[in-house]
Design a protein around this motif. Structure first.
Motif, PDB file in Angstrom:
ATOM      1  N   GLN A  19      28.431 -15.628  77.116  1.00 55.53           N
ATOM      2  CA  GLN A  19      27.055 -15.297  77.521  1.00 55.53           C
ATOM      3  C   GLN A  19      26.049 -16.121  76.720  1.00 55.53           C
ATOM      4  O   GLN A  19      25.055 -16.613  77.277  1.00 55.53           O
ATOM      5  N   GLN A  20      26.305 -16.259  75.426  1.00 58.15           N
ATOM      6  CA  GLN A  20      25.379 -17.025  74.587  1.00 58.15           C
ATOM      7  C   GLN A  20      25.303 -18.481  75.023  1.00 58.15           C
ATOM      8  O   GLN A  20      24.230 -19.098  74.991  1.00 58.15           O
ATOM      9  N   HIS A  21      26.446 -19.052  75.426  1.00 57.93           N
ATOM     10  CA  HIS A  21      26.450 -20.437  75.900  1.00 57.93           C
ATOM     11  C   HIS A  21      25.637 -20.569  77.191  1.00 57.93           C
ATOM     12  O   HIS A  21      24.854 -21.510  77.369  1.00 57.93           O
ATOM     13  N   VAL A  22      25.848 -19.620  78.095  1.00 58.41           N
ATOM     14  CA  VAL A  22      25.128 -19.657  79.373  1.00 58.41           C
ATOM     15  C   VAL A  22      23.621 -19.566  79.137  1.00 58.41           C
ATOM     16  O   VAL A  22      22.820 -20.304  79.722  1.00 58.41           O
ATOM     17  N   VAL A  23      23.236 -18.649  78.250  1.00 56.08           N
ATOM     18  CA  VAL A  23      21.822 -18.489  77.927  1.00 56.08           C
ATOM     19  C   VAL A  23      21.251 -19.786  77.381  1.00 56.08           C
ATOM     20  O   VAL A  23      20.165 -20.250  77.776  1.00 56.08           O
ATOM     21  N   ALA A  24      22.008 -20.407  76.441  1.00 58.28           N
ATOM     22  CA  ALA A  24      21.528 -21.628  75.811  1.00 58.28           C
ATOM     23  C   ALA A  24      21.382 -22.761  76.816  1.00 58.28           C
ATOM     24  O   ALA A  24      20.407 -23.532  76.777  1.00 58.28           O
ATOM     25  N   CYS A  31      24.702 -14.136  90.286  1.00 59.66           N
ATOM     26  CA  CYS A  31      25.806 -14.911  90.894  1.00 59.66           C
ATOM     27  C   CYS A  31      26.973 -15.071  89.922  1.00 59.66           C
ATOM     28  O   CYS A  31      28.133 -14.924  90.296  1.00 59.66           O
ATOM     29  N   LEU A  32      26.677 -15.372  88.650  1.00 62.50           N
ATOM     30  CA  LEU A  32      27.731 -15.533  87.636  1.00 62.50           C
ATOM     31  C   LEU A  32      28.465 -14.226  87.406  1.00 62.50           C
ATOM     32  O   LEU A  32      29.690 -14.196  87.270  1.00 62.50           O
ATOM     33  N   MET A  64      27.077 -23.718  88.055  1.00 60.36           N
ATOM     34  CA  MET A  64      27.319 -22.802  86.944  1.00 60.36           C
ATOM     35  C   MET A  64      28.594 -21.995  87.153  1.00 60.36           C
ATOM     36  O   MET A  64      29.370 -21.770  86.218  1.00 60.36           O
ATOM     37  N   VAL A  65      28.828 -21.545  88.393  1.00 59.53           N
ATOM     38  CA  VAL A  65      30.057 -20.797  88.695  1.00 59.53           C
ATOM     39  C   VAL A  65      31.280 -21.687  88.465  1.00 59.53           C
ATOM     40  O   VAL A  65      32.295 -21.265  87.881  1.00 59.53           O
ATOM     41  N   LEU A  75      31.493 -24.245  86.461  1.00 57.56           N
ATOM     42  CA  LEU A  75      31.638 -24.472  85.023  1.00 57.56           C
ATOM     43  C   LEU A  75      32.322 -23.295  84.334  1.00 57.56           C
ATOM     44  O   LEU A  75      33.236 -23.480  83.514  1.00 57.56           O
ATOM     45  N   THR A  76      31.909 -22.069  84.674  1.00 56.83           N
ATOM     46  CA  THR A  76      32.504 -20.895  84.024  1.00 56.83           C
ATOM     47  C   THR A  76      33.967 -20.701  84.433  1.00 56.83           C
ATOM     48  O   THR A  76      34.766 -20.162  83.659  1.00 56.83           O
ATOM     49  N   ARG A  77      34.303 -21.127  85.646  1.00 59.35           N
ATOM     50  CA  ARG A  77      35.702 -21.008  86.072  1.00 59.35           C
ATOM     51  C   ARG A  77      36.579 -22.071  85.422  1.00 59.35           C
ATOM     52  O   ARG A  77      37.735 -21.814  85.080  1.00 59.35           O
ATOM     53  N   ASN A  78      36.041 -23.275  85.240  1.00 64.00           N
ATOM     54  CA  ASN A  78      36.816 -24.350  84.603  1.00 64.00           C
ATOM     55  C   ASN A  78      36.951 -24.126  83.097  1.00 64.00           C
ATOM     56  O   ASN A  78      37.926 -24.572  82.491  1.00 64.00           O
ATOM     57  N   TYR A  79      35.948 -23.453  82.524  1.00 62.59           N
ATOM     58  CA  TYR A  79      35.961 -23.211  81.075  1.00 62.59           C
ATOM     59  C   TYR A  79      35.724 -21.718  80.826  1.00 62.59           C
ATOM     60  O   TYR A  79      34.607 -21.292  80.553  1.00 62.59           O
ATOM     61  N   PRO A  80      36.779 -20.921  80.930  1.00 66.27           N
ATOM     62  CA  PRO A  80      36.629 -19.459  80.796  1.00 66.27           C
ATOM     63  C   PRO A  80      36.110 -19.016  79.440  1.00 66.27           C
ATOM     64  O   PRO A  80      35.698 -17.871  79.291  1.00 66.27           O
ATOM     65  N   ASP A  81      36.180 -19.898  78.426  1.00 66.88           N
ATOM     66  CA  ASP A  81      35.676 -19.501  77.104  1.00 66.88           C
ATOM     67  C   ASP A  81      34.160 -19.709  76.988  1.00 66.88           C
ATOM     68  O   ASP A  81      33.590 -19.560  75.903  1.00 66.88           O
ATOM     69  N   LEU A  82      33.509 -20.055  78.089  1.00 65.06           N
ATOM     70  CA  LEU A  82      32.050 -20.164  78.105  1.00 65.06           C
ATOM     71  C   LEU A  82      31.461 -18.751  78.034  1.00 65.06           C
ATOM     72  O   LEU A  82      31.624 -17.957  78.954  1.00 65.06           O
TER      73      LEU A  82
END
Length: 595
Positions: free
Chosen positions: A533-538, A557-558, A521-522, A524-531
């Motif tokens: 909170q709603q995306h993470v939740v989903a 952690c995120l 997950m970390v 993914l969020t670093r490779n795609y900074p436009d991810l």
């Protein structure tokens, strides 16, 4: 033998006819005899004859200047110039003496006499310029014929000055610039007379083209003339007030002219679309005359306007008209697509070709446009292009309704095959599209398909409660990604980065170990900074078997590892995935509290 011997036997008048410089020497010698000695006695008849001889000398000088353009007269002109220089020296010699000790006719100022005669000569040349000889007789109005006649006469006469007369004068006369100033003033005076009363629009445009183009390029900057003329000494052809009136008349005419061009061009194109006329194919590709016809007209108009008006400020009005017609024609085209059942794809393909050509022109010809107007037009073109491209995706959208449902999970191959067949059929219709436009459209279509896929996934219509279900769904995602991306790659999509999206998301489904899941997950969020909170939740809500403590640990952690960075080089994907907030209140509070 020759002229020197013959002059011995001639009286003053005879020498005057043969050689003005020699005649001038006789005049100076006589002047010195009468006024250069200390003897007060002077022969009255001789003193009275000398002014008469000077007057004859001046008359001959004027005649020689008047005949300057006669080729056989050049030796006489050289002699006249020599005489002028000698007379200028004699004027200076007498200026050192008291007025009562010098001749009454001194100073004579032969240089001024020469310049006055040149002025009269130039005005006569301009007055008698021949229309047929100067190629002006075929023009449509008397004003155009006169302006052209005068301009051509100036060019022709200045070429004679540079080619032949220049060698008859010493450099300090700057004779080429002198003639240019006189012709310039004569031309300016006549143009002001012609524009004193209102002129019709065609004559107005013609005058301004001479002022801005023909006169500077064909006359002042003529290859043989430009290095011999000091243009800075000439000044404007027309005063500022007159130019302002002509400029306003010219601009209104051009604005109306462009409006008519655009109305006619867009009207013809819209009629073709409404009549269902098949687009033309050349070498297997769609072509349209719309942009091809309009761009040269717009380009030449704006270049001319910039040169004539002195800036590109007014060009924004022309571009605003183009912007307006583009928007209006597209709105009409959208209505036609809704009404007609057949052939909208072909029409939109042609429209995309036009959009590409307009966009390329606006980007490459940026110096012609005010920056604000240029950006506005590019924005309009981009918006229209996007909406056109969305049509092709809209045709595919119904097939996605089965993705990430039980139908997809239980009959995966069938659902995927149906999508691929529809994709291939849609892509087949794009073959006649110009390669650059096709690549752009395929890239946008590729992106739209992947965005919709992820959006369907994040709607969570499929419940994956067990490990095996999640692993199977992850396998399907990787398979879907390979087949969809390879289908697009084969036909020319260059969006290779999209092939990483689904495999990365599938890893989140597949992994069960909380530690590994945190790391993924970390990443993914670093490779795609436009991810968001709603995306993470989903995404995390897909894993129904995660414990509350595991979810909390991932969120912490995120939060601790999300780094603010320059994301300009990062691909924008998840910002296009719209996630509706359909979670129950307690779930949202629980999952977002730690973000």
């Amino acid at each position: 033998m020759g002229p020197e011997i013959l002059l011995v036997d001639l009286d003053f008048n005879g020498i005057l006819e043969q050689n003005l410089a020699e005649a001038q020497k006789l005049l100076v010698a006589a002047e010195e005899r009468l006024f250069g000695s200390n003897k007060p006695a002077r022969a009255e008849e001789e003193e009275g004859e000398l002014p008469n001889n000077y007057q004859c000398f001046i008359t001959h000088l004027e005649m020689i200047i008047k005949d300057s353009f006669i080729e056989d007269n050049h030796e006489r002109l050289k002699s006249a110039v020599t005489a002028i220089l000698q007379e200028e020296a004699q004027d200076k010699r007498w200026e050192t003496l008291a007025k009562e000790k010098r001749p009454s006719w001194r100073p004579i100022r032969f240089r001024e006499i020469h310049d006055k005669q040149l002025k009269d000569f130039v005005e006569e040349r301009m007055k008698n310029a021949n229309e047929e000889e100067n190629g002006a007789d075929k023009l449509s109005s008397s004003l155009k014929r006169e302006v052209c006649r005068l301009g051509k006469q100036i060019q022709k006469d200045l070429l004679v000055v540079v080619r032949r007369l220049r060698e008859c004068y010493p450099s300090d006369f700057d004779i080429c610039t002198k003639y240019a100033q006189l012709y310039h003033q004569a031309f300016s005076t006549r143009l002001q007379e012609l524009t004193r009363s209102k002129v019709d629009v065609e004559d107005c445009c013609y005058i301004l083209r001479w002022v801005a183009f023909y006169y500077p390029s064909d006359v002042l900057n003529h290859q043989e003339l430009k290095e011999h003329i000091d243009q800075s000494s000439l000044g404007p052809l027309l005063p500022e007030g007159t130019l302002k009136i002509l400029h306003e008349q010219y601009f209104l005419h051009k604005e109306n002219e462009v409006r008519k061009w655009l109305s006619t061009a867009f009207g013809k194109e819209m009629k073709k679309w409404s009549d269902g006329v098949e687009p033309n194919l050349v070498d297997g590709f769609y072509i349209s005359s719309l942009a091809v016809d309009i761009i040269p007209l717009i380009d030449s108009t704006m270049k001319e306007m910039k040169a004539i008006l002195g800036s590109e400020t007014k060009n924004e009005y022309i571009l605003c008209q183009l912007d307006s017609y583009l928007k209006d024609s597209y709105m009409k085209n959208r209505k036609l697509i809704k009404v007609k059942q057949g052939g909208p794809a072909k029409t939109l393909c042609v429209y995309l070709v036009n959009i590409h050509q307009f966009r390329k022109y606006v980007q490459e010809a940026e110096r012609l446009f005010p920056e604000k107007t240029r950006k506005a037009l590019l924005c309009t073109l981009a918006n229209i292009k996007t909406v056109c491209q969305q049509y092709f995706y809209t045709e595919l959208k119904p097939l996605f309704r089965k993705f990430w449902t039980n139908a997809w999970y239980d009959g995966h191959n069938k659902v995927l095959d149906d999508l691929v067949k529809a994709l291939e059929n849609q892509i087949h219709h794009l073959k006649p599209l110009e390669s650059v436009c096709r690549e752009e459209l395929l890239g946008e279509l590729h992106l739209a398909v992947m965005v919709e896929y992820v959006r369907r996934m994040m709607k969570r219509k499929l419940k994956l409660k067990r490990k095996k279900q999640q692993e199977k769904a992850a396998e399907f995602m990787c398979q879907d990604s390979r087949i969809i991306c390879s289908t697009f790659a084969k036909v020319g999509s260059n969006e290779n980065w999209l092939s990483d999206i689904l495999p990365r998301l599938s890893e989140i489904l597949r992994l069960q170990d909380p530690g590994s899941l945190k790391l993924e997950m970390v990443t993914l969020t670093r490779n795609y900074p436009d991810l968001s909170q709603q995306h993470v939740v989903a995404v995390l809500k897909l894993k129904s078997n995660l414990s509350s403590s595991d979810l909390r640990g991932i969120k912490d952690c995120l939060r601790d590892n999300r780094v603010t960075q320059d994301n300009q080089s990062s691909p924008s994907f998840f910002s296009k995935v719209i996630v509706k907030r359909k979670y129950n209140k307690s779930a949202v509070l629980f999952l977002c509290k730690k973000m």
